[in-house]
Write a protein that holds these residues in place. Structure first.
Motif, short mmCIF file in Angstrom:
data_model
loop_
_atom_site.label_atom_id
_atom_site.label_comp_id
_atom_site.label_asym_id
_atom_site.label_seq_id
_atom_site.Cartn_x
_atom_site.Cartn_y
_atom_site.Cartn_z
N UNK A 21 0.82 -1.36 -0.19
CA UNK A 21 0.03 0.05 -0.01
C UNK A 21 1.04 1.29 -0.21
N UNK A 22 0.34 2.48 -0.44
CA UNK A 22 0.80 3.77 -0.33
C UNK A 22 -0.10 4.66 0.09
N UNK A 23 0.30 5.21 1.48
CA UNK A 23 -0.52 6.27 2.12
C UNK A 23 -0.11 7.46 1.56
N UNK A 24 -0.86 8.22 1.05
CA UNK A 24 -0.55 9.80 0.44
C UNK A 24 -1.29 10.67 1.16
N UNK A 25 -0.56 11.64 1.62
CA UNK A 25 -0.96 12.69 2.34
C UNK A 25 -0.85 14.03 1.39
N UNK A 26 -2.12 14.71 1.43
CA UNK A 26 -1.99 15.73 0.45
C UNK A 26 -2.56 17.02 1.33
N UNK A 27 -2.09 18.14 0.83
CA UNK A 27 -2.19 19.55 1.48
C UNK A 27 -3.09 20.12 0.69
N UNK A 51 -7.49 9.82 7.22
CA UNK A 51 -7.07 10.57 8.31
C UNK A 51 -7.21 12.17 7.86
N UNK A 52 -7.22 12.93 8.84
CA UNK A 52 -7.31 14.50 8.68
C UNK A 52 -6.49 14.91 9.74
N UNK A 53 -5.80 16.04 9.42
CA UNK A 53 -4.60 16.57 10.29
C UNK A 53 -4.43 18.13 9.55
N UNK A 54 -5.37 19.05 10.48
CA UNK A 54 -5.21 20.58 10.09
C UNK A 54 -5.60 20.78 8.53
#
Length: 197
Positions: A21-27, A51-54
């Motif tokens: 798997x690849x976890x992709x975090x997007x701003x 997940x959500x962070x700010x």
């Protein structure tokens, strides 16, 4: 379901591999409007917010998704076209987009026209016998577009300045790999024709 009308351009802020798997975090500017378990199209790929962070959120792409899309080529700071799922009763400004990428294509030419751009893409026709038709719909990196110069294994799209500025088309160059979702109605017709033969 999506429409192919891009809402925002997100920026990849983190990539984390975990097994296949690849976890992709997007701003993104739309992060504050998202919630866990919501579907968002990323370059046309429907992924679930985990997940959500700010002002950042994370989605997970599994091996099947990575094998069939350009998400495996993402790097930190890359720009990603974003669209939230269509609201029931909203206008369908683009066309019916499922968020299920059929295959990738390669940008083979970028031409500046007088106030617009023409992008040409080539793809493998033998993968699911996908096809385009002149003035038909195609989704490129999640963007609903109209086909021009339709051929068996290539097509072009004309991009207006607004689309160029508000999608990641402005980063495309010869050799760029993009995601394609062919028109769902055309796919059904092609399937019916194949069953008759």
């Amino acid at each position: 379901m999506f429409t192919g009308i891009i809402e925002d351009i997100g920026e990849v802020s983190n990539l984390k591999e975990e097994l296949d798997n690849l976890h992709i975090t997007i701003k993104s500017g739309i992060t504050s409007e998202l919630k866990i378990d919501q579907s968002v199209a990323h370059n046309g790929v429907c992924l679930t917010v985990v997940a959500i962070n700010n002002d950042e959120y994370t989605v997970t792409a599994i091996k099947e998704t990575l094998d069939k899309t350009n998400l495996k080529t993402l790097k930190i700071n890359d720009k990603v076209n974003l669209e939230r799922a269509m609201l029931l009763g909203a206008r369908l400004d683009g066309h019916i987009v499922q968020g299920h990428v059929d295959q990738t294509a390669v940008c083979t030419q970028v031409e500046q026209a007088n106030g617009s751009w023409v992008f040409t893409f080539s793809y493998d026709f033998d993968v699911n016998n996908n096809l385009t038709i002149e003035k038909g719909s195609i989704t490129v990196n999640g963007t609903s577009l109209t086909v021009v110069n339709s051929k068996k294994d290539s097509f072009s799209v004309a991009i207006i300045p607004y689309t160029f500025e508000h999608t990641n088309f402005n980063a495309f160059e010869k050799g760029t790999i993009v995601n394609l979702e062919f028109d769902v109605l055309g796919k059904y017709v092609a399937k019916l024709n194949s069953l008759k033969n």
